[in-house]
Scaffold this motif. Structure first.
Motif, short mmCIF file in Angstrom:
data_model
loop_
_atom_site.label_atom_id
_atom_site.label_comp_id
_atom_site.label_asym_id
_atom_site.label_seq_id
_atom_site.Cartn_x
_atom_site.Cartn_y
_atom_site.Cartn_z
N CYS A 37 0.85 -1.19 0.00
CA CYS A 37 0.00 0.00 0.00
C CYS A 37 0.89 1.24 0.00
N THR A 38 0.65 2.13 -0.96
CA THR A 38 1.49 3.32 -1.12
C THR A 38 1.21 4.34 -0.01
N PHE A 39 2.07 5.34 0.03
CA PHE A 39 1.83 6.48 0.94
C PHE A 39 1.68 7.72 0.05
N ALA A 95 10.62 0.44 1.34
CA ALA A 95 11.28 1.63 1.89
C ALA A 95 11.74 2.56 0.77
N LEU A 96 11.29 3.81 0.86
CA LEU A 96 11.56 4.78 -0.21
C LEU A 96 11.98 6.12 0.37
N ARG A 97 12.64 6.90 -0.46
CA ARG A 97 12.89 8.29 -0.05
C ARG A 97 11.60 9.09 -0.16
N ARG A 111 18.10 11.51 4.48
CA ARG A 111 18.10 12.15 3.17
C ARG A 111 17.72 11.23 2.02
N TYR A 112 18.26 10.03 2.05
CA TYR A 112 18.03 9.09 0.93
C TYR A 112 17.43 7.79 1.47
N ALA A 113 16.89 7.00 0.53
CA ALA A 113 16.31 5.72 0.93
C ALA A 113 17.36 4.84 1.63
N ALA A 134 13.70 0.56 -7.75
CA ALA A 134 14.79 0.47 -8.74
C ALA A 134 14.30 1.12 -10.03
N TYR A 135 15.23 1.66 -10.80
CA TYR A 135 14.85 2.48 -11.97
C TYR A 135 15.61 2.02 -13.22
N PRO A 136 15.06 1.03 -13.95
CA PRO A 136 15.74 0.55 -15.16
C PRO A 136 15.97 1.67 -16.18
N THR A 138 16.54 4.81 -15.27
CA THR A 138 17.25 5.81 -14.47
C THR A 138 16.28 6.76 -13.76
N HIS A 139 16.53 6.98 -12.47
CA HIS A 139 15.67 7.90 -11.70
C HIS A 139 15.78 9.31 -12.30
N PRO A 140 14.63 10.01 -12.44
CA PRO A 140 14.67 11.31 -13.14
C PRO A 140 15.59 12.35 -12.50
N GLN A 141 15.86 12.24 -11.19
CA GLN A 141 16.74 13.25 -10.57
C GLN A 141 18.20 12.82 -10.51
N ALA A 142 18.53 11.64 -11.01
CA ALA A 142 19.91 11.16 -10.89
C ALA A 142 20.85 12.02 -11.73
N SER A 143 22.06 12.27 -11.21
CA SER A 143 22.99 13.08 -11.98
C SER A 143 23.40 12.35 -13.26
N ALA A 147 25.82 6.84 -11.72
CA ALA A 147 25.67 7.27 -10.31
C ALA A 147 24.41 6.64 -9.73
N ASP A 148 23.35 6.60 -10.53
CA ASP A 148 22.08 6.02 -10.06
C ASP A 148 22.26 4.54 -9.71
N LEU A 149 23.04 3.83 -10.51
CA LEU A 149 23.31 2.41 -10.22
C LEU A 149 24.07 2.26 -8.90
N ILE A 164 11.84 -3.52 -6.29
CA ILE A 164 10.73 -3.48 -7.24
C ILE A 164 11.04 -2.31 -8.18
N THR A 165 10.89 -2.53 -9.46
CA THR A 165 11.26 -1.45 -10.38
C THR A 165 10.10 -0.48 -10.60
N GLN A 166 10.45 0.72 -10.99
CA GLN A 166 9.50 1.64 -11.61
C GLN A 166 8.97 0.93 -12.85
N PHE A 257 2.32 -5.84 -9.64
CA PHE A 257 1.37 -5.08 -10.46
C PHE A 257 0.91 -3.81 -9.75
N TYR A 258 1.06 -2.68 -10.44
CA TYR A 258 0.50 -1.41 -9.97
C TYR A 258 -0.98 -1.41 -10.36
N THR A 259 -1.86 -1.73 -9.42
CA THR A 259 -3.27 -1.95 -9.80
C THR A 259 -4.09 -0.66 -9.88
P1 FAD Z 1 16.56 7.05 -3.51
O1 FAD Z 1 16.97 5.65 -3.75
O2 FAD Z 1 17.00 7.71 -2.24
O3 FAD Z 1 17.09 7.91 -4.76
C1 FAD Z 1 16.56 9.18 -5.05
C2 FAD Z 1 17.53 9.94 -5.94
O4 FAD Z 1 18.66 10.32 -5.18
C3 FAD Z 1 18.06 9.15 -7.14
O5 FAD Z 1 18.21 10.03 -8.22
C4 FAD Z 1 19.41 8.65 -6.65
O6 FAD Z 1 20.34 8.44 -7.73
C5 FAD Z 1 19.86 9.82 -5.78
N1 FAD Z 1 20.74 9.43 -4.67
C6 FAD Z 1 20.60 8.38 -3.83
N2 FAD Z 1 21.61 8.36 -2.93
C7 FAD Z 1 22.40 9.42 -3.21
C8 FAD Z 1 23.60 9.95 -2.63
N3 FAD Z 1 24.20 9.36 -1.59
N4 FAD Z 1 24.15 11.06 -3.18
C9 FAD Z 1 23.56 11.69 -4.24
N5 FAD Z 1 22.42 11.22 -4.83
C10 FAD Z 1 21.85 10.11 -4.31
N6 FAD Z 1 6.28 7.60 -4.20
C11 FAD Z 1 5.30 7.96 -3.32
O7 FAD Z 1 5.09 9.17 -3.12
N7 FAD Z 1 4.57 7.02 -2.65
C12 FAD Z 1 4.77 5.69 -2.81
O8 FAD Z 1 4.13 4.87 -2.17
C13 FAD Z 1 5.75 5.27 -3.75
N8 FAD Z 1 5.99 3.96 -4.00
C14 FAD Z 1 6.94 3.58 -4.90
C15 FAD Z 1 7.16 2.23 -5.14
C16 FAD Z 1 8.14 1.82 -6.04
C17 FAD Z 1 8.36 0.34 -6.27
C18 FAD Z 1 8.92 2.78 -6.74
C19 FAD Z 1 9.98 2.36 -7.72
C20 FAD Z 1 8.70 4.14 -6.50
C21 FAD Z 1 7.72 4.56 -5.60
N9 FAD Z 1 7.49 5.91 -5.33
C22 FAD Z 1 6.50 6.28 -4.43
C23 FAD Z 1 8.27 6.95 -6.01
C24 FAD Z 1 9.56 7.33 -5.20
O9 FAD Z 1 9.19 7.86 -3.94
C25 FAD Z 1 10.33 8.37 -6.02
O10 FAD Z 1 10.79 7.79 -7.21
C26 FAD Z 1 11.44 9.08 -5.28
O11 FAD Z 1 11.83 10.21 -6.09
C27 FAD Z 1 12.70 8.27 -5.09
O12 FAD Z 1 12.58 7.35 -4.10
P2 FAD Z 1 13.76 6.24 -3.91
O13 FAD Z 1 13.44 5.49 -2.68
O14 FAD Z 1 13.96 5.50 -5.15
O15 FAD Z 1 14.98 7.26 -3.62
#
Ligand code: FAD
Length: 274
Positions: A37-39, A95-97, A111-113, A134-136, A138-143, A147-149, A164-166, A257-259
């Motif tokens: 369940c999302t937040f 667990a997410l950021r 600060r980060y997940a 996980a972001y196959p 690449t996460h949109p904010q990654a430099s 670095a994202d890997l 779990i991937t995006q 599945f994202y339902t």
């Molecule tokens: P992180 O892994 O912390 O990464 C975020 C960014 O920071 C990436 O660009 C990474 O490269 C960068 N980064 C990480 N560590 C460092 C470091 N040490 N130095 C510099 N840069 C760094 N959003 C919601 O609001 N609610 C939800 O319930 C939700 N569920 C999700 C479920 C899944 C399976 C996925 C894939 C995403 C979900 N999201 C949800 C979206 C998610 O919250 C966003 O994508 C968020 O921007 C990143 O979260 P993350 O945990 O991947 O962050």
């Protein structure tokens, strides 16, 4: 059949709650390994997440995992939520950021997940099975993609058990991501996140925000269908079912599945899979 899991969002009204119950009743027939369940961003629906997870566990008898974000929260607030999840019997946490809504000030204590995962492990040891994002593509904010890997690997090194991937519609992006993280020494299961297609304009908006690419040929074909909802649903279910089949054939360990709290689009994909 490959293991599957379903993701829901927390309903806020009685009508939405009843809809979620109907959806869960239908999808339960597919025997999910667990549900999540999302937040809501910025913590506004954190309490709905806990309430929904408790309902999924107790009323539906499902292994239910809350998504938990650290952005905007203090250590004390996160510790309180973790204690609540432990007390209601949760065994898993996604667990997410998270993302701060624009204009919201305080970034939070963690600060980060990867910081959140380290915090969960330090407070609760191995009590929770931890899934991370996980972001196959690449996460949109990654430099940059490399670095994202490395940042992804930091989450596994901090103690995550699986990812779990995006969502994505290009299987090669997933296979390439898995190869790249295996080359970095990451061994945990990487589970593809699957977004069935029901409402194409909504999907396009989501995809712009989260950086998921919709292949041009899919967009063009969807545009050509115009208001023909049935053709959109049929074509969407076909391409997502083919994607799932390719992923499974290529070694995906399970499918998440994202339902969007709807049963039909996910059922349409599952029924078309070989
Ligand atoms: P992180 O892994 O912390 O990464 C975020 C960014 O920071 C990436 O660009 C990474 O490269 C960068 N980064 C990480 N560590 C460092 C470091 N040490 N130095 C510099 N840069 C760094 N959003 C919601 O609001 N609610 C939800 O319930 C939700 N569920 C999700 C479920 C899944 C399976 C996925 C894939 C995403 C979900 N999201 C949800 C979206 C998610 O919250 C966003 O994508 C968020 O921007 C990143 O979260 P993350 O945990 O991947 O962050």
């Amino acid at each position: 059949m490959i293991p599957i899991s379903f993701e829901f969002y927390p309903p806020k009204t009685d009508e939405q709650r009843a809809q979620l119950d109907r959806t869960v009743d239908k999808l339960k027939a597919h025997a999910p390994e667990y549900v999540s369940c999302t937040f809501g961003a910025g913590g506004s629906t954190l309490s709905y997440t806990a309430e929904t997870v408790q309902h999924l566990l107790q009323a539906h008898g499902l292994d239910a995992a809350p998504h938990l974000s650290c952005v905007g929260g203090t250590r004390e607030e996160i510790a309180e939520l973790l204690a609540r999840y432990r007390d209601i019997g949760c065994k898993r946490i996604v667990a997410l950021r998270g993302d701060l809504p624009s204009g919201m000030g305080h970034p939070g204590d963690l600060r980060y997940a990867s910081d959140l995962i380290a915090f969960i492990r330090s407070e609760h040891g191995d009590r929770f099975h931890i899934e991370v994002g996980a972001y196959p593509e690449t996460h949109p904010q990654a430099s940059d993609a490399l670095a994202d890997l490395r940042h992804f690997k930091a989450k596994i090194d901090a103690g995550a058990d699986a990812a779990i991937t995006q969502y994505f519609y290009n299987a090669d992006a997933y296979f390439h991501f898995v190869d790249a993280v295996r080359a970095l020494g990451v061994q945990v299961p990487i589970v593809p996140g699957i977004m069935p297609i029901s409402n194409f304009s909504q999907l396009r908006r989501f995809s712009e925000q989260c950086g998921a690419e919709i292949p041009r040929w899919v967009s063009r074909k969807m545009q050509a269908f115009g208001d023909d909802a049935e053709s959109i649903r049929d074509f969407g279910a076909d391409i997502v079912a083919r994607l799932c089949e390719r992923l499974v054939a290529g070694g995906a360990p399970s499918l998440h599945f994202y339902t969007l709290n709807l049963a039909k689009p996910t059922q349409a994909v599952l029924s078309r899979m070989g």
